[in-house]
Design a protein around this motif. Structure first.
Motif, mmCIF file in Angstrom:
data_model
loop_
_atom_site.group_PDB
_atom_site.id
_atom_site.type_symbol
_atom_site.label_atom_id
_atom_site.label_comp_id
_atom_site.label_asym_id
_atom_site.label_seq_id
_atom_site.Cartn_x
_atom_site.Cartn_y
_atom_site.Cartn_z
ATOM 1 N N GLY A 3 7.861 25.740 -11.024
ATOM 2 C CA GLY A 3 7.004 24.904 -11.850
ATOM 3 C C GLY A 3 6.595 23.684 -11.061
ATOM 4 N N PRO A 4 5.745 22.841 -11.644
ATOM 5 C CA PRO A 4 5.261 21.689 -10.896
ATOM 6 C C PRO A 4 6.345 20.656 -10.655
ATOM 7 C CG PRO A 4 4.608 21.533 -13.196
ATOM 8 C CD PRO A 4 5.244 22.882 -13.023
ATOM 9 N N GLY A 5 6.155 19.885 -9.612
ATOM 10 C CA GLY A 5 6.974 18.714 -9.366
ATOM 11 C C GLY A 5 6.045 17.529 -9.181
ATOM 12 N N ILE A 6 6.612 16.340 -9.084
ATOM 13 C CA ILE A 6 5.789 15.160 -8.849
ATOM 14 C C ILE A 6 5.431 15.089 -7.369
ATOM 15 C CG2 ILE A 6 5.760 12.642 -8.792
ATOM 16 C CD1 ILE A 6 5.546 13.486 -11.582
ATOM 17 N N ALA A 7 4.157 15.190 -7.058
ATOM 18 C CA ALA A 7 3.722 15.001 -5.674
ATOM 19 C C ALA A 7 3.685 13.517 -5.339
ATOM 20 C CB ALA A 7 2.345 15.637 -5.454
ATOM 21 N N TYR A 8 3.059 12.739 -6.219
ATOM 22 C CA TYR A 8 2.995 11.297 -6.036
ATOM 23 C C TYR A 8 2.429 10.659 -7.294
ATOM 24 C CZ TYR A 8 -1.918 12.393 -4.959
ATOM 25 O OH TYR A 8 -3.210 12.871 -5.009
ATOM 26 N N THR A 9 2.623 9.361 -7.420
ATOM 27 C CA THR A 9 1.888 8.582 -8.390
ATOM 28 C C THR A 9 0.883 7.744 -7.611
ATOM 29 O OG1 THR A 9 3.591 6.857 -8.326
ATOM 30 C CG2 THR A 9 3.722 8.470 -10.101
ATOM 31 N N GLU A 10 -0.305 7.558 -8.181
ATOM 32 C CA GLU A 10 -1.319 6.737 -7.529
ATOM 33 C C GLU A 10 -1.545 5.479 -8.346
ATOM 34 O OE1 GLU A 10 -5.821 6.904 -5.577
ATOM 35 O OE2 GLU A 10 -5.065 8.618 -6.731
ATOM 36 N N LEU A 11 -1.403 4.339 -7.687
ATOM 37 C CA LEU A 11 -1.652 3.059 -8.317
ATOM 38 C C LEU A 11 -3.002 2.528 -7.877
ATOM 39 C CD1 LEU A 11 1.486 3.347 -8.589
ATOM 40 C CD2 LEU A 11 1.595 0.855 -8.400
ATOM 41 N N TYR A 12 -3.813 2.122 -8.844
ATOM 42 C CA TYR A 12 -5.042 1.398 -8.547
ATOM 43 C C TYR A 12 -4.713 -0.096 -8.605
ATOM 44 C CZ TYR A 12 -7.891 5.637 -9.322
ATOM 45 O OH TYR A 12 -8.470 6.884 -9.255
ATOM 46 N N VAL A 13 -5.027 -0.808 -7.540
ATOM 47 C CA VAL A 13 -4.665 -2.215 -7.445
ATOM 48 C C VAL A 13 -5.814 -3.014 -6.853
ATOM 49 C CG1 VAL A 13 -2.220 -1.618 -7.172
ATOM 50 C CG2 VAL A 13 -3.639 -1.997 -5.150
ATOM 51 N N GLU A 14 -5.717 -4.316 -6.948
ATOM 52 C CA GLU A 14 -6.745 -5.183 -6.399
ATOM 53 C C GLU A 14 -6.702 -5.212 -4.880
ATOM 54 O OE1 GLU A 14 -8.428 -9.768 -6.958
ATOM 55 O OE2 GLU A 14 -6.735 -9.031 -8.154
ATOM 56 N N ASP A 15 -5.494 -5.202 -4.309
ATOM 57 C CA ASP A 15 -5.326 -5.299 -2.859
ATOM 58 C C ASP A 15 -4.231 -4.338 -2.432
ATOM 59 O OD1 ASP A 15 -4.555 -6.031 -0.226
ATOM 60 O OD2 ASP A 15 -5.141 -8.117 -0.546
ATOM 61 N N ALA A 16 -4.612 -3.193 -1.864
ATOM 62 C CA ALA A 16 -3.649 -2.143 -1.525
ATOM 63 C C ALA A 16 -2.624 -2.610 -0.504
ATOM 64 C CB ALA A 16 -4.384 -0.906 -1.013
ATOM 65 N N HIS A 17 -3.056 -3.307 0.539
ATOM 66 C CA HIS A 17 -2.119 -3.746 1.572
ATOM 67 C C HIS A 17 -1.102 -4.736 1.015
ATOM 68 C CE1 HIS A 17 -5.189 -2.269 4.624
ATOM 69 N NE2 HIS A 17 -4.072 -1.623 4.926
ATOM 70 N N LYS A 18 -1.548 -5.668 0.184
ATOM 71 C CA LYS A 18 -0.647 -6.665 -0.391
ATOM 72 C C LYS A 18 0.360 -6.003 -1.318
ATOM 73 C CE LYS A 18 -0.669 -10.925 -3.148
ATOM 74 N NZ LYS A 18 -1.531 -11.911 -3.854
ATOM 75 N N TYR A 19 -0.104 -5.075 -2.166
ATOM 76 C CA TYR A 19 0.792 -4.418 -3.110
ATOM 77 C C TYR A 19 1.802 -3.547 -2.375
ATOM 78 C CZ TYR A 19 2.218 -2.543 -7.636
ATOM 79 O OH TYR A 19 2.940 -2.217 -8.760
ATOM 80 N N ALA A 20 1.344 -2.804 -1.377
ATOM 81 C CA ALA A 20 2.254 -1.949 -0.609
ATOM 82 C C ALA A 20 3.300 -2.782 0.121
ATOM 83 C CB ALA A 20 1.460 -1.099 0.374
ATOM 84 N N ALA A 21 2.897 -3.942 0.623
ATOM 85 C CA ALA A 21 3.849 -4.814 1.314
ATOM 86 C C ALA A 21 4.950 -5.273 0.363
ATOM 87 C CB ALA A 21 3.122 -6.010 1.917
ATOM 88 N N GLN A 22 4.600 -5.492 -0.896
ATOM 89 C CA GLN A 22 5.609 -5.871 -1.883
ATOM 90 C C GLN A 22 6.592 -4.724 -2.123
ATOM 91 O OE1 GLN A 22 4.090 -6.791 -5.786
ATOM 92 N NE2 GLN A 22 5.953 -7.847 -6.415
ATOM 93 N N LEU A 23 6.095 -3.500 -2.198
ATOM 94 C CA LEU A 23 6.980 -2.347 -2.339
ATOM 95 C C LEU A 23 7.911 -2.227 -1.135
ATOM 96 C CD1 LEU A 23 4.573 0.395 -3.772
ATOM 97 C CD2 LEU A 23 6.339 -0.885 -5.003
ATOM 98 N N ARG A 24 7.409 -2.526 0.040
ATOM 99 C CA ARG A 24 8.232 -2.485 1.257
ATOM 100 C C ARG A 24 9.278 -3.602 1.261
ATOM 101 N NH1 ARG A 24 4.710 -4.284 5.809
ATOM 102 N NH2 ARG A 24 5.247 -6.278 4.834
ATOM 103 N N ASP A 25 8.828 -4.830 1.041
ATOM 104 C CA ASP A 25 9.716 -5.980 1.193
ATOM 105 C C ASP A 25 10.731 -6.086 0.060
ATOM 106 O OD1 ASP A 25 8.205 -6.542 3.427
ATOM 107 O OD2 ASP A 25 6.993 -8.084 2.435
ATOM 108 N N ASP A 26 10.313 -5.804 -1.174
ATOM 109 C CA ASP A 26 11.194 -5.981 -2.333
ATOM 110 C C ASP A 26 11.997 -4.730 -2.665
ATOM 111 O OD1 ASP A 26 10.012 -8.431 -2.413
ATOM 112 O OD2 ASP A 26 8.968 -8.151 -4.313
ATOM 113 N N TRP A 27 11.388 -3.556 -2.499
ATOM 114 C CA TRP A 27 12.002 -2.320 -2.983
ATOM 115 C C TRP A 27 12.446 -1.372 -1.880
ATOM 116 C CZ3 TRP A 27 13.244 -1.619 -8.042
ATOM 117 C CH2 TRP A 27 12.712 -2.541 -8.945
ATOM 118 N N GLY A 28 12.202 -1.706 -0.620
ATOM 119 C CA GLY A 28 12.713 -0.901 0.478
ATOM 120 C C GLY A 28 11.906 0.314 0.847
#
Length: 333
Positions: A3-28
């Motif tokens: 059956g299906p699995g989660i491939a990914y979730t896609e977030l729409y954001v104002e600034d992709a680089h800034k948001y991704a950096a927060q996921l890196r710095d805060d959440w590892g």
């Protein structure tokens, strides 16, 4: 794959680089940029364990991603389900359309719950499966919590069953003081994809679910729950990175032993880290919610550690409410 699995979730954001950096710095999370971004967008992939998050922002203000962000703020716009091959993905998309979903593009993306879309992907589409280089304490996406307007829960469950081939595995009516909401959980046949669907009881006082719908501008993802192997260690690690978690009243832990008896993680350790615990016939569920950093306070992350439990901690809502009321009574006496 059965059956299906989660491939990914896609977030729409104002600034992709800034948001991704927060996921890196805060959440590892570790980051990489896909070989080719979707037209008119900037995209970054954040990954940790089996978790994939595609972070997308628009280059121009008239792009549909920018329009989505103006309506809802940064948030989850797409849940992509990975199928065994492109043929299976195409068949799944057709089933979802026939059940009443709306076609959003020619790439197997279907409108699901309000502006939250479901994409049907083959194993080779965009993001690789399995582990990628990079550490971090999070292992997988446990569930996606979706809020729908009052009166739409039954239809949403019906679409998930007929359109996605899911089955309903849990339901509960939750009362918190004068507020109330309905919660129903749907899951893929093999248990790898779980949606928790929430609807406010509009006959009762307005509460947090009503507030989400107003601030978000309709149905959408309230939170993503990430699984971890040691929740108290993960809380300590992420807190050291700067993640803020919701605190829990001391009265919650004072009543815990009477409510559940001994727990797998000692109460003192749970109290220290503000982790909640619930129990069902299969075992124990430990969970904690991060404080929302969203300007509208409409989206947040949850951590989950399952030790055999298959439920979603709804008893904690009532227990927390009662604990807060006891503390208020003590302060007023």
């Amino acid at each position: 794959m059965t059956g299906p699995g989660i491939a990914y979730t896609e977030l729409y954001v104002e600034d992709a680089h800034k948001y991704a950096a927060q996921l890196r710095d805060d959440w590892g999370f570790a980051l990489y940029e896909p070989a080719a971004a979707a037209p008119g967008t900037v995209q970054v992939v954040a990954h940790q364990g089996a978790i994939r998050v595609l972070v997308t922002s628009a280059v121009e203000a008239d792009h549909q991603v920018a329009a989505w962000v103006r309506r809802h703020g940064d948030g989850v716009a797409v849940v992509a389900l990975r199928h065994a091959d492109r043929v299976a993905a195409a068949a799944a998309a057709e089933r979802a359309l026939n059940a009443g979903g709306g076609c959003l593009d020619g790439a197997g993306t279907v409108s699901g719950f309000g502006d939250l879309a479901v994409r049907f992907a083959g194993p080779e589409d965009l993001l690789p499966a399995g582990e990628l280089p990079g550490g971090g304490p999070l292992s997988a996406l446990d569930h996606v919590a979706v809020v729908v307007p009052g009166g739409q829960l039954a239809a949403s469950v019906d679409w998930a069953v007929r359109g996605l081939g899911f089955r309903e595995v849990f339901r509960e009516y939750v009362e918190v003081g004068d507020q109330a909401m309905d919660s129903r959980v749907v899951q893929s046949p093999c248990g790898t994809v779980t949606f928790t669907l929430l609807e406010p009881d509009t006959s009762r006082a307005s509460g947090q679910i009503d507030g989400f719908l107003e601030a978000h501008g309709g149905a959408g993802v309230q939170h993503l729950a990430y699984a971890t192997g040691s929740i108290t260690a993960t809380v300590r690690e992420l807190a050291a990175r700067g993640v803020a978690f919701l605190s829990t009243p001391g009265a919650y832990y004072e009543a815990l032993e009477a409510r559940l008896g001994p727990t797998a993680i000692p109460v003192a350790e749970l109290r220290e880290t503000n982790v909640l615990v619930d129990r069902d016939h299969g075992g124990e569920l430990f969970q904690i919610f991060a404080r929302s950093t969203h300007p509208r306070r409409t989206f947040f992350l949850e951590l989950v550690e399952r030790r055999g439990a298959g439920s979603f901690g709804t008893a904690n809502i009532k227990a927390l409410y009662e604990a807060v009321e006891r503390e208020r009574a003590t302060a007023d006496s």
